[in-house]
Design a protein around this motif. Structure first.
Motif, mmCIF file in Angstrom:
data_model
loop_
_atom_site.group_PDB
_atom_site.id
_atom_site.type_symbol
_atom_site.label_atom_id
_atom_site.label_comp_id
_atom_site.label_asym_id
_atom_site.label_seq_id
_atom_site.Cartn_x
_atom_site.Cartn_y
_atom_site.Cartn_z
ATOM 1 N N ARG A 46 146.053 39.976 -31.873
ATOM 2 C CA ARG A 46 145.092 39.263 -32.707
ATOM 3 C C ARG A 46 144.848 40.022 -34.016
ATOM 4 O O ARG A 46 144.686 39.411 -35.090
ATOM 5 C CB ARG A 46 143.784 39.074 -31.929
ATOM 6 C CG ARG A 46 142.865 38.019 -32.551
ATOM 7 C CD ARG A 46 141.645 37.797 -31.672
ATOM 8 N NE ARG A 46 141.988 37.301 -30.351
ATOM 9 C CZ ARG A 46 142.229 36.026 -30.075
ATOM 10 N NH1 ARG A 46 142.186 35.121 -31.038
ATOM 11 N NH2 ARG A 46 142.534 35.656 -28.847
ATOM 12 N N ALA A 47 144.831 41.367 -33.956
ATOM 13 C CA ALA A 47 144.657 42.161 -35.181
ATOM 14 C C ALA A 47 145.838 41.954 -36.142
ATOM 15 O O ALA A 47 145.672 41.853 -37.365
ATOM 16 C CB ALA A 47 144.502 43.641 -34.815
ATOM 17 N N ALA A 48 147.042 41.894 -35.545
ATOM 18 C CA ALA A 48 148.225 41.653 -36.393
ATOM 19 C C ALA A 48 148.157 40.277 -37.043
ATOM 20 O O ALA A 48 148.570 40.086 -38.201
ATOM 21 C CB ALA A 48 149.498 41.785 -35.553
ATOM 22 N N VAL A 49 147.609 39.293 -36.262
ATOM 23 C CA VAL A 49 147.449 37.951 -36.826
ATOM 24 C C VAL A 49 146.514 37.994 -38.028
ATOM 25 O O VAL A 49 146.775 37.390 -39.081
ATOM 26 C CB VAL A 49 146.932 36.978 -35.745
ATOM 27 C CG1 VAL A 49 146.473 35.661 -36.385
ATOM 28 C CG2 VAL A 49 148.005 36.714 -34.712
ATOM 29 N N GLN A 109 144.289 27.128 -33.198
ATOM 30 C CA GLN A 109 144.544 27.910 -34.412
ATOM 31 C C GLN A 109 145.971 27.677 -34.935
ATOM 32 O O GLN A 109 146.212 27.672 -36.143
ATOM 33 C CB GLN A 109 144.326 29.412 -34.124
ATOM 34 C CG GLN A 109 142.926 29.741 -33.646
ATOM 35 C CD GLN A 109 141.896 29.426 -34.696
ATOM 36 O OE1 GLN A 109 142.182 29.510 -35.870
ATOM 37 N NE2 GLN A 109 140.697 29.006 -34.268
ATOM 38 N N ILE A 110 146.905 27.471 -33.996
ATOM 39 C CA ILE A 110 148.295 27.196 -34.417
ATOM 40 C C ILE A 110 148.350 25.879 -35.188
ATOM 41 O O ILE A 110 149.013 25.765 -36.234
ATOM 42 C CB ILE A 110 149.226 27.151 -33.193
ATOM 43 C CG1 ILE A 110 149.362 28.555 -32.591
ATOM 44 C CG2 ILE A 110 150.615 26.615 -33.577
ATOM 45 C CD1 ILE A 110 150.101 28.570 -31.264
ATOM 46 N N GLY A 165 141.074 31.674 -45.370
ATOM 47 C CA GLY A 165 140.062 32.715 -45.148
ATOM 48 C C GLY A 165 139.216 32.422 -43.929
ATOM 49 O O GLY A 165 138.872 33.333 -43.160
ATOM 50 N N ALA A 166 138.889 31.133 -43.735
ATOM 51 C CA ALA A 166 138.094 30.767 -42.552
ATOM 52 C C ALA A 166 138.869 31.048 -41.276
ATOM 53 O O ALA A 166 138.322 31.550 -40.282
ATOM 54 C CB ALA A 166 137.709 29.290 -42.635
ATOM 55 N N LEU A 167 140.174 30.715 -41.333
ATOM 56 C CA LEU A 167 141.016 30.974 -40.158
ATOM 57 C C LEU A 167 141.080 32.466 -39.881
ATOM 58 O O LEU A 167 140.987 32.906 -38.720
ATOM 59 C CB LEU A 167 142.419 30.413 -40.411
ATOM 60 C CG LEU A 167 143.424 30.557 -39.259
ATOM 61 C CD1 LEU A 167 142.925 29.819 -38.018
ATOM 62 C CD2 LEU A 167 144.786 30.015 -39.683
ATOM 63 N N GLN A 171 139.595 34.502 -36.616
ATOM 64 C CA GLN A 171 140.393 35.432 -35.818
ATOM 65 C C GLN A 171 139.729 36.795 -35.746
ATOM 66 O O GLN A 171 139.792 37.490 -34.720
ATOM 67 C CB GLN A 171 141.803 35.546 -36.423
ATOM 68 C CG GLN A 171 142.680 34.327 -36.176
ATOM 69 C CD GLN A 171 142.892 34.084 -34.684
ATOM 70 O OE1 GLN A 171 143.251 34.994 -33.921
ATOM 71 N NE2 GLN A 171 142.607 32.844 -34.266
ATOM 72 N N GLN A 172 139.092 37.196 -36.849
ATOM 73 C CA GLN A 172 138.386 38.479 -36.834
ATOM 74 C C GLN A 172 137.243 38.444 -35.820
ATOM 75 O O GLN A 172 137.010 39.413 -35.072
ATOM 76 C CB GLN A 172 137.849 38.781 -38.231
ATOM 77 C CG GLN A 172 138.933 39.071 -39.255
ATOM 78 C CD GLN A 172 138.379 39.254 -40.650
ATOM 79 O OE1 GLN A 172 137.199 39.574 -40.787
ATOM 80 N NE2 GLN A 172 139.229 39.036 -41.651
ATOM 81 N N ALA A 173 136.533 37.311 -35.831
ATOM 82 C CA ALA A 173 135.416 37.200 -34.877
ATOM 83 C C ALA A 173 135.919 37.255 -33.445
ATOM 84 O O ALA A 173 135.340 37.922 -32.571
ATOM 85 C CB ALA A 173 134.657 35.898 -35.132
ATOM 86 N N GLU A 174 137.017 36.538 -33.213
ATOM 87 C CA GLU A 174 137.575 36.554 -31.857
ATOM 88 C C GLU A 174 138.115 37.930 -31.511
ATOM 89 O O GLU A 174 138.058 38.353 -30.343
ATOM 90 C CB GLU A 174 138.687 35.516 -31.755
ATOM 91 C CG GLU A 174 138.165 34.087 -31.810
ATOM 92 C CD GLU A 174 139.266 33.068 -31.640
ATOM 93 O OE1 GLU A 174 138.959 31.885 -31.766
ATOM 94 O OE2 GLU A 174 140.406 33.477 -31.390
#
Length: 695
Positions: A46-49, A109-110, A165-167, A171-174
């Protein structure tokens, strides 16, 4: 491979740090290895995403900025190449993010990421469609395209960047939630492990926060600077800070703005030079609106040419500077130049402010000035040239009439091309039509018809005229179409070029055959004895002198001296008419075997026998004596027959003498010897003749 100054390097560094803490925790809690490992693996993905999404966002912003730079740059190619490179990097980052989402099973998300990629593809197709034309277009055209297209492009790009940016934020929140879940899943009994887990979570979150802030703030500064430039502030500059990718984008933006400033300064200088050239041009210049036909700009030269001030010119139009009767033609030329069908309109009649007319050649091109389609006309006064052309046409017409009226044939020889012009009368004189293919208009055609005996003399006369300036006036024989050689007189005069050397020659010919024949008849008559028709004394003596002067090879020839016997007695007895008749008979008897006979004196003749030796000369004397033996004259008054008798003496050249005096002396001496051998016989007196005293 990636330095710590790049966003990707920082993301990788944060991931490696977090992984190190997780490995340490795993060593301590081996029994949690499998469970914690799967959770941490998902966290890393997820961090890489998140990192890939942020990098894609940065690259797409960079591409949009490079597009803006390409619009204002003198050379758009480097910027468009960098734009495509940034798009490729952004696409690669999106693909990495999508692979990470597939790995962690984020179906929603995809779908959102695929929707973003589809929108980005549509934007890129629109941009590429414009780039195909703008890359090869000049700067003003690119600027015009940018002003039309970018106001539509930037809102779409901002909206998509917001979605991306929202996406990324989601992802950051998740990612944070996943880290917290991993921490909560740790064995609460293992305080140390929990401490290590919390420390790892906080360290990773802090690193990611720093990474996000280091990218977003410089991008926000770059966006603010771009808006300032778009509003016309070319002094605005972006702050060079943040990861290397963002810093590089800021430097490129600043260079683009600097180049645009330099380009606008060059444009201002170019406009200043144009105005200076326009004002100082020696040609008259007018700028006329194609729609209204009114003048928008004029230079001082055109004001002087027409007599209007600049203010007066700007209040009038095309119809005011041309005569009304010529306006239709002038406007037709104006429209043809506006359509690009022609550049030059020749000999346009123009009318000055005071009403006087002049003629001008007008070169014109169509341009767009201040949004108006205009013709820029360059006026050249050609009045003097037109007057000269008119004078030349009148002169040529007079010359043509003179050619047709004269009986002489005119010719013109272009020495440089060796071509000749023969007038119709010239051709007619020698029996040809003007366009007869058998008579090429060349120097060779004329020269080849000169009689071989006259050729060198004619060419020498022409050469001396061209080289020494002597008079060219020569008589020669020329071959006509019938094959006959007839006499011509040719006169000519050289025309000198700028170098002072002859470039052409002009002249005329006339047929003088009849004159030549008359002259020849007069010359021949002057050489003849009027009574007998043979050569007179001067002519026969001249012939003998000529033979002697050319007799160096000692070719023999003979002189016969003839004396008419008893001529004086005949004249005294029968009258001079009978004596003259005797002389005629003697001359006829002597004129045989090619002898050239001349009357040497009152009763003496000389016969020249060319190529005769002594034997041939004796043969001639015998034949002449026999001819005289039968020659008689009847006296018309008495009916008496009078015999023509003569004594003949001979001298052979060079045997008897090599000079004229010697030959005359010898022939005269032998003639008297013959006379002495003949008995004297006097004619009987005629009836009713008056007594005459015998000599």
């Amino acid at each position: 491979m990636f330095g710590v100054r790049s966003a990707r390097g920082r993301a990788i560094g944060a991931s490696l740090t977090l992984l190190l803490f997780l490995v340490s925790v795993a060593i301590v809690a081996t029994w949690r290895t499998q469970s914690d490992g799967s959770q941490r693996e998902a966290l890393e993905q997820r961090a890489a995403v998140v990192a890939a999404l942020e990098n894609a966002r940065a690259q797409f912003y960079r591409g949009a900025t490079l597009l803006t730079a390409a619009v204002f740059a003198e050379d758009a190619v480097p910027f468009t190449d960098s734009y495509r490179q940034a798009q490729d990097v952004g696409d690669s980052s999106l693909e990495k993010a999508r692979s990470g989402l597939i790995a962690i099973g984020e179906t929603d998300q995809i779908a959102a990421l695929d929707s973003f990629a589809e929108q980005m593809g549509q934007v890129r197709e629109d941009v590429d469609a414009v780039l195909v034309f703008s890359v090869t277009a000049d700067r003003p055209t690119r600027v015009e395209l940018g002003l039309q297209y970018y106001p539509q492009l930037w809102p779409r790009v901002d909206a998509m960047m917001g979605d991306l940016g929202a996406l990324s934020s989601e992802q950051q929140a998740e990612l944070v939630a996943a880290g917290a879940a991993a921490d909560r899943a740790s064995d609460t009994t293992l305080t140390l492990l929990i401490g290590f887990s919390m420390f790892a979570f906080l360290g990773g979150a802090a690193t990611l926060s720093v990474l996000v802030v280091s990218v977003v703030r410089p991008l926000a500064s770059l966006q603010e600077s771009a808006r300032a430039v778009a509003s016309g502030n070319l002094e605005a500059r972006a702050k060079v800070a943040g990861p290397e990718e963002v810093a590089s984008l800021a430097r490129d933006f600043n260079e683009m703005v600097a180049q645009r400033g330099r380009a606008e300064e060059a444009l201002r200088e170019s406009e200043a030079r144009y105005k200076a050239l326009f004002a100082g041009a020696p040609e008259g210049m007018l700028v006329a609106d194609l729609q209204t036909k009114q003048f928008r700009h004029v230079n001082p030269a055109i004001c002087r040419m027409f007599g209007y001030t600049e203010e007066e010119f700007l209040r009038i139009g095309v119809a005011d500077i041309h005569p009304k009767e010529s306006l239709g033609y002038v406007l037709a030329e104006f429209e043809a130049q506006a359509r690009g069908e022609k550049l030059l309109a020749s000999d346009l009649p123009c009318q000055r402010k005071d009403g006087s007319l002049f003629y001008a050649d007008v070169n014109a091109i169509m341009v767009v000035l201040d949004g108006h389609r205009c013709n820029v006309g360059f006026f050249t006064d050609v009045t003097e040239r037109k007057q000269a052309e008119e004078a030349l046409r009148e002169s040529e017409e007079r010359f043509r009439l003179a050619i047709n009226a004269t009986k002489d044939g005119l010719w013109e020889w272009d020495i440089r091309t060796n071509q000749e012009f023969f007038s119709p009368r010239w051709c007619e004189i020698i029996g040809y039509s003007f366009d007869d293919p058998e008579l090429p208009h060349t120097y060779t055609s004329w020269a080849s018809r000169i009689h071989p005996d006259d050729y060198d003399r004619v060419v020498s006369a022409m050469t001396n005229h061209l080289e020494k300036g002597t008079r060219y006036d020569v008589d020669y024989r020329h071959r006509y179409k019938s094959g006959e050689y007839r006499w011509q007189n040719s006169k000519g005069q050289a025309v000198l070029g700028e170098s002072g050397k002859p470039i052409k020659m002009v002249g005329c010919i006339s047929d003088i055959t009849e004159r030549k024949r008359a002259e020849e008849a007069l010359r021949e008559q002057a050489r003849r004895d009027p009574l007998t028709g043979v050569l007179n004394h001067g002519a026969i003596v001249g012939e003998m002198r000529s033979l002697i002067s050319t007799g160096e090879d000692a070719t023999p020839w003979a002189v016969a001296m003839i004396d008419v016997d008893h001529l004086k007695v005949m004249n005294d007895t029968y009258g001079h008419q009978a004596g003259d008749a005797v002389l005629v008979e003697v001359a006829a008897a002597l004129s045989q075997d090619g002898a050239l006979v001349g009357r040497y004196g009152g009763d003496e003749f000389v016969a020249i026998l060319r190529g005769a030796d002594r034997a041939a000369a004796e043969g001639y004397r015998s034949k002449a004596t026999d001819a005289l033996a039968g020659a008689t004259v009847t006296d018309p008054q008495t009916g008496a027959s009078v015999r023509a008798e003569a004594s003949i003496g001979l001298a052979v050249y060079p045997e008897d003498g090599s000079t004229l005096a010697d030959l005359i002396k010898v022939s005269d001496s032998t003639m008297y010897a013959v006379k002495r051998q003949r008995p004297v016989r006097r004619p009987s007196p005629r009836k009713h003749a008056p007594d005459r005293k015998a000599a």
